[in-house]
Structures are given as C-alpha cells and as structure tokens.
Design a protein around this motif. Structure first.
Motif, PDB file in Angstrom:
ATOM      1  N   GLN A 142       1.069  -0.784   0.393  1.00 40.66           N
ATOM      2  CA  GLN A 142       0.030   0.060  -0.309  1.00 40.66           C
ATOM      3  C   GLN A 142       1.036   1.502   0.271  1.00 40.66           C
ATOM      4  OE1 GLN A 142      -2.517  -0.482   3.218  1.00 40.66           O
ATOM      5  NE2 GLN A 142      -4.386  -1.257   1.919  1.00 40.66           N
ATOM      6  N   ALA A 143       0.488   2.255  -0.365  1.00 41.12           N
ATOM      7  CA  ALA A 143       0.492   3.667  -0.614  1.00 41.12           C
ATOM      8  C   ALA A 143       1.457   3.862   0.388  1.00 41.12           C
ATOM      9  CB  ALA A 143       0.771   5.177  -1.208  1.00 41.12           C
ATOM     10  N   GLY A 144       2.902   4.572   0.722  1.00 42.75           N
ATOM     11  CA  GLY A 144       2.411   4.765   1.980  1.00 42.75           C
ATOM     12  C   GLY A 144       3.418   4.011   2.791  1.00 42.75           C
ATOM     13  N   GLY A 145       3.795   2.650   2.378  1.00 43.65           N
ATOM     14  CA  GLY A 145       4.150   1.051   2.641  1.00 43.65           C
ATOM     15  C   GLY A 145       6.335   1.159   2.568  1.00 43.65           C
ATOM     16  N   SER A 146       6.453   0.410   3.153  1.00 45.94           N
ATOM     17  CA  SER A 146       8.006  -0.224   2.238  1.00 45.94           C
ATOM     18  C   SER A 146       8.002  -1.599   1.707  1.00 45.94           C
ATOM     19  CB  SER A 146       8.739  -0.320   3.990  1.00 45.94           C
ATOM     20  OG  SER A 146       9.144   0.694   4.546  1.00 45.94           O
ATOM     21  N   LEU A 147       9.286  -1.470   0.823  1.00 46.28           N
ATOM     22  CA  LEU A 147       9.905  -3.333   0.585  1.00 46.28           C
ATOM     23  C   LEU A 147      11.310  -3.010   0.404  1.00 46.28           C
ATOM     24  CD1 LEU A 147       7.407  -3.561  -2.278  1.00 46.28           C
ATOM     25  CD2 LEU A 147       7.836  -5.001   0.130  1.00 46.28           C
ATOM     26  N   ARG A 148      12.137  -4.267   0.954  1.00 47.11           N
ATOM     27  CA  ARG A 148      13.341  -4.808   0.759  1.00 47.11           C
ATOM     28  C   ARG A 148      13.630  -4.593  -0.526  1.00 47.11           C
ATOM     29  NH1 ARG A 148      18.032  -6.553   4.390  1.00 47.11           N
ATOM     30  NH2 ARG A 148      19.900  -5.261   3.699  1.00 47.11           N
ATOM     31  N   LEU A 149      14.808  -4.390  -1.660  1.00 49.20           N
ATOM     32  CA  LEU A 149      15.031  -4.968  -3.183  1.00 49.20           C
ATOM     33  C   LEU A 149      16.089  -5.339  -2.427  1.00 49.20           C
ATOM     34  CD1 LEU A 149      13.403  -2.782  -5.780  1.00 49.20           C
ATOM     35  CD2 LEU A 149      11.641  -5.056  -4.611  1.00 49.20           C
ATOM     36  N   SER A 150      16.497  -6.998  -3.107  1.00 54.26           N
ATOM     37  CA  SER A 150      18.278  -8.144  -3.072  1.00 54.26           C
ATOM     38  C   SER A 150      18.374  -8.335  -3.868  1.00 54.26           C
ATOM     39  CB  SER A 150      17.823  -8.573  -1.770  1.00 54.26           C
ATOM     40  OG  SER A 150      16.891  -8.466  -0.756  1.00 54.26           O
ATOM     41  N   CYS A 151      19.279  -8.314  -5.212  1.00 53.73           N
ATOM     42  CA  CYS A 151      19.987  -8.720  -5.573  1.00 53.73           C
ATOM     43  C   CYS A 151      21.377  -8.982  -6.100  1.00 53.73           C
ATOM     44  CB  CYS A 151      20.572  -7.148  -6.932  1.00 53.73           C
ATOM     45  SG  CYS A 151      21.117  -7.465  -8.822  1.00 53.73           S
ATOM     46  N   ALA A 152      21.030 -10.283  -5.632  1.00 50.82           N
ATOM     47  CA  ALA A 152      22.492 -11.350  -5.706  1.00 50.82           C
ATOM     48  C   ALA A 152      23.527 -12.309  -6.990  1.00 50.82           C
ATOM     49  CB  ALA A 152      21.735 -12.820  -4.765  1.00 50.82           C
ATOM     50  N   ALA A 153      24.775 -11.525  -6.478  1.00 49.30           N
ATOM     51  CA  ALA A 153      25.577 -11.869  -7.772  1.00 49.30           C
ATOM     52  C   ALA A 153      26.750 -13.099  -7.709  1.00 49.30           C
ATOM     53  CB  ALA A 153      26.487 -10.464  -7.938  1.00 49.30           C
ATOM     54  N   SER A 154      26.324 -13.392  -8.589  1.00 51.18           N
ATOM     55  CA  SER A 154      27.613 -15.016  -9.059  1.00 51.18           C
ATOM     56  C   SER A 154      28.486 -14.769  -9.017  1.00 51.18           C
ATOM     57  CB  SER A 154      27.024 -15.903  -9.668  1.00 51.18           C
ATOM     58  OG  SER A 154      25.889 -15.454  -9.663  1.00 51.18           O
ATOM     59  N   GLY A 155      29.804 -15.096  -8.509  1.00 48.42           N
ATOM     60  CA  GLY A 155      30.948 -14.838  -9.144  1.00 48.42           C
ATOM     61  C   GLY A 155      31.718 -14.771  -7.896  1.00 48.42           C
ATOM     62  N   ARG A 156      33.013 -14.172  -8.186  1.00 47.47           N
ATOM     63  CA  ARG A 156      34.127 -13.237  -7.546  1.00 47.47           C
ATOM     64  C   ARG A 156      34.254 -12.049  -7.401  1.00 47.47           C
ATOM     65  NH1 ARG A 156      38.597 -18.261  -6.872  1.00 47.47           N
ATOM     66  NH2 ARG A 156      37.303 -19.930  -6.854  1.00 47.47           N
ATOM     67  N   THR A 157      33.406 -11.224  -8.643  1.00 46.88           N
ATOM     68  CA  THR A 157      33.880 -10.133  -9.279  1.00 46.88           C
ATOM     69  C   THR A 157      32.870  -8.932  -9.007  1.00 46.88           C
ATOM     70  OG1 THR A 157      32.933 -10.563 -11.544  1.00 46.88           O
ATOM     71  CG2 THR A 157      34.652 -10.932 -11.511  1.00 46.88           C
ATOM     72  N   PHE A 158      32.591  -9.069  -7.699  1.00 46.83           N
ATOM     73  CA  PHE A 158      30.734  -8.242  -7.388  1.00 46.83           C
ATOM     74  C   PHE A 158      31.822  -7.237  -7.208  1.00 46.83           C
ATOM     75  CE2 PHE A 158      27.222  -6.979  -6.389  1.00 46.83           C
ATOM     76  CZ  PHE A 158      26.893  -6.336  -4.725  1.00 46.83           C
ATOM     77  N   SER A 159      32.880  -7.427  -6.106  1.00 51.91           N
ATOM     78  CA  SER A 159      33.140  -6.001  -5.930  1.00 51.91           C
ATOM     79  C   SER A 159      34.349  -4.887  -7.282  1.00 51.91           C
ATOM     80  CB  SER A 159      34.424  -6.046  -4.718  1.00 51.91           C
ATOM     81  OG  SER A 159      35.113  -6.608  -4.962  1.00 51.91           O
ATOM     82  N   SER A 160      33.992  -5.380  -7.934  1.00 55.31           N
ATOM     83  CA  SER A 160      34.951  -4.728  -8.924  1.00 55.31           C
ATOM     84  C   SER A 160      34.020  -4.231 -10.178  1.00 55.31           C
ATOM     85  CB  SER A 160      35.499  -5.667  -9.986  1.00 55.31           C
ATOM     86  OG  SER A 160      36.042  -5.870  -9.272  1.00 55.31           O
ATOM     87  N   TYR A 161      32.517  -3.840  -9.640  1.00 56.80           N
ATOM     88  CA  TYR A 161      31.387  -3.031 -10.419  1.00 56.80           C
ATOM     89  C   TYR A 161      30.731  -2.529  -9.446  1.00 56.80           C
ATOM     90  CZ  TYR A 161      31.700  -6.541 -14.263  1.00 56.80           C
ATOM     91  OH  TYR A 161      32.934  -7.502 -15.428  1.00 56.80           O
ATOM     92  N   ALA A 162      30.700  -1.191 -10.088  1.00 53.72           N
ATOM     93  CA  ALA A 162      29.851  -0.347  -9.538  1.00 53.72           C
ATOM     94  C   ALA A 162      28.243  -0.971  -9.926  1.00 53.72           C
ATOM     95  CB  ALA A 162      29.241   1.297 -10.188  1.00 53.72           C
ATOM     96  N   MET A 163      27.389  -0.634  -8.841  1.00 51.89           N
ATOM     97  CA  MET A 163      26.144  -1.590  -9.159  1.00 51.89           C
ATOM     98  C   MET A 163      25.028  -0.440  -9.011  1.00 51.89           C
ATOM     99  SD  MET A 163      26.403  -4.444  -9.133  1.00 51.89           S
ATOM    100  CE  MET A 163      24.472  -5.204  -9.094  1.00 51.89           C
ATOM    101  N   GLY A 164      24.040  -0.646  -9.520  1.00 51.85           N
ATOM    102  CA  GLY A 164      22.714   0.551  -9.859  1.00 51.85           C
ATOM    103  C   GLY A 164      21.106  -0.261  -9.677  1.00 51.85           C
ATOM    104  N   TRP A 165      20.346   0.558  -9.049  1.00 47.66           N
ATOM    105  CA  TRP A 165      19.071   0.309  -9.804  1.00 47.66           C
ATOM    106  C   TRP A 165      18.175   1.081 -10.543  1.00 47.66           C
ATOM    107  CZ3 TRP A 165      16.928  -4.199  -7.868  1.00 47.66           C
ATOM    108  CH2 TRP A 165      17.397  -4.916  -6.169  1.00 47.66           C
ATOM    109  N   PHE A 166      17.713   0.558 -11.243  1.00 53.52           N
ATOM    110  CA  PHE A 166      16.802   0.560 -12.275  1.00 53.52           C
ATOM    111  C   PHE A 166      15.442   0.633 -12.824  1.00 53.52           C
ATOM    112  CE2 PHE A 166      19.567   3.849 -15.568  1.00 53.52           C
ATOM    113  CZ  PHE A 166      20.874   2.053 -14.740  1.00 53.52           C
ATOM    114  N   ARG A 167      14.192   1.073 -13.075  1.00 48.98           N
ATOM    115  CA  ARG A 167      12.404   0.681 -13.136  1.00 48.98           C
ATOM    116  C   ARG A 167      12.076   0.799 -14.343  1.00 48.98           C
ATOM    117  NH1 ARG A 167       9.637   4.754  -8.856  1.00 48.98           N
ATOM    118  NH2 ARG A 167      10.574   6.962  -9.259  1.00 48.98           N
ATOM    119  N   GLN A 168      11.162  -0.013 -14.958  1.00 53.33           N
ATOM    120  CA  GLN A 168      10.831   0.399 -15.862  1.00 53.33           C
ATOM    121  C   GLN A 168       9.193   0.695 -15.288  1.00 53.33           C
ATOM    122  OE1 GLN A 168      11.806  -1.185 -19.706  1.00 53.33           O
ATOM    123  NE2 GLN A 168      11.248  -0.116 -20.807  1.00 53.33           N
TER     124      GLN A 168
END
Length: 122
Positions: free
Chosen positions: A13-39
């Motif tokens: 509902q409007a006014g509420g909260s959600l927490r999105l997670s994005c899990a990455a595989s591999g050993r290079t996660f820390s080598s990347y900037a991470m962004g969120w987009f929406r459509q």
C-alpha cells in the motif's frame, strides 16, 4: 559474466516499505558499481540509484531521493534497495545492473537481472 538475481518485490500500500535484494554470482562483484533502474508500463527504463564499487558516495534520482536507500555487502555479493514511503508512481519492474564504473545511463551497464515487480496501491 555477472549473473544477477533480484528478489523482494511485491504488492504494498502507499506509504509502505519494501526491500529489494540483488544477488550476484562469481568473485568479481566488488569490481562493479551497482545500480537500480525501473521501468513502468509504456515508459522507458529510468535510473533509480547507484552505489560505487566500494560503497561510499551514493546517488539517487530526484523522484526517490530521501525515500530510497541503496547499499551493498561485498562479502555477500548483494546489493539492496530499501524503499520507504512508497507511492503509486513507484510501481514498475525494478532491475539491478552492474557497470565497470559509476554510471547513470542504462547502456553503460554490462549486466542486468531479470527484474522484480513492485506494485504500490493507492
């Protein structure tokens, strides 16, 4: 390759909260900037937030500033998007993405998740 898998979307509902997670595989996660987009239906994919490779200085779209918080855990290879005070206009499919450096435009990102639906009811 950096496979990305989002989770945490849903109906709220409007006014509420959600927490999105994005899990990455591999050993290079820390080598990347991470962004969120929406459509949203009928609209172009838009930038939401970004966090640099080591965390630190984050950036947000004006439409979510003060309501959304991006964070990352380079041990767990996961990036998060805490969304508070949600509005119906936040309804969209949310995608996480990885870029070799801080970037604000979708073509600058190399890897994308499959997306997770967020629906905010009024």
């Amino acid at each position: 390759q950096v496979p990305l898998v989002e989770s945490g979307g849903g109906l709220v509902q409007a006014g509420g909260s959600l927490r999105l997670s994005c899990a990455a595989s591999g050993r290079t996660f820390s080598s990347y900037a991470m962004g969120w987009f929406r459509q949203a239906p009928g609209k172009e994919r838009e930038f939401v937030a970004i966090i640099p490779r080591s965390g630190g200085s984050t950036s947000y779209a004006d439409s979510v500033k003060g309501r959304f918080t991006i964070s990352r855990d380079n041990v767990k290879n996961t990036v998060y998007l805490q969304m508070d005070s949600l509005k119906p206009e936040d309804t969209a499919v949310y995608y996480c993405a990885a870029a070799p450096r801080t970037a604000y435009y979708a073509p600058q990102y190399d890897y994308w998740g499959q997306g997770t639906q967020v629906t905010v009811s009024s």
